[in-house]
Motif scaffolding. Structure first.
Motif, PDB file in Angstrom:
ATOM      1  N   GLU A  65      80.645  40.806 -32.651  1.00  0.00           N
ATOM      2  CA  GLU A  65      79.907  41.231 -33.844  1.00  0.00           C
ATOM      3  C   GLU A  65      78.429  41.394 -33.532  1.00  0.00           C
ATOM      4  OE1 GLU A  65      80.541  38.619 -37.155  1.00  0.00           O
ATOM      5  OE2 GLU A  65      82.710  38.876 -37.097  1.00  0.00           O
ATOM      6  N   LEU A 114      76.330  44.786 -33.956  1.00  0.00           N
ATOM      7  CA  LEU A 114      75.155  44.866 -34.841  1.00  0.00           C
ATOM      8  C   LEU A 114      73.909  45.291 -34.076  1.00  0.00           C
ATOM      9  CD1 LEU A 114      75.763  41.733 -37.070  1.00  0.00           C
ATOM     10  CD2 LEU A 114      75.966  44.131 -37.748  1.00  0.00           C
ATOM     11  N   VAL A 158      72.363  42.371 -41.012  1.00  0.00           N
ATOM     12  CA  VAL A 158      71.988  42.120 -39.618  1.00  0.00           C
ATOM     13  C   VAL A 158      72.202  40.661 -39.314  1.00  0.00           C
ATOM     14  CG1 VAL A 158      70.159  42.217 -37.902  1.00  0.00           C
ATOM     15  CG2 VAL A 158      70.273  43.923 -39.681  1.00  0.00           C
TER      16      VAL A 158
END
Length: 110
Positions: free
Chosen positions: A69, A73, A110
């Protein structure tokens, strides 16, 4: 007249043999109890080790997921967003505690 002990020597030997047998029996019971405790502890330790191994597997899996992840991101974030994020993590000042669902400028998490 010859000295006669208040007990017969054969009686003493019988008591000594009985006493020795009871000591052996007691030693055997102690040994059995210690074996039982050892077996119980070994079982408990094995069970705990299995639980910890499972927790480690889960944490490794969660860590891999979070790393993927994070990489995604970072790939999707604009250079300005990354710069802003890095400035928040500078060693001079502590990182602010943000809620988990904080949104970055532009509406992306974020």
């Amino acid at each position: 007249m010859a000295f006669q002990p208040p007990y017969s020597p054969s009686l003493f030997r019988k008591w000594d043999n009985a006493s020795g047998a009871s000591v052996v029996a007691l030693d055997n019971k102690i040994e059995q109890a210690m074996d039982l405790v050892k077996n119980h502890l070994m079982y408990a330790v094995r069970e705990e080790v299995e639980i910890l191994k499972e927790q480690i597997r889960e944490l490794v899996e969660k860590n891999s997921q979070l790393e993927r992840e994070n990489t995604l991101l970072k790939t999707l974030a604009s250079p300005e967003q990354l710069e802003k994020f890095q400035s928040r993590l500078s060693p001079e000042e502590p990182a602010p505690e943000a809620p988990e669902s904080a949104e970055a400028p532009g509406g992306s998490a974020v």
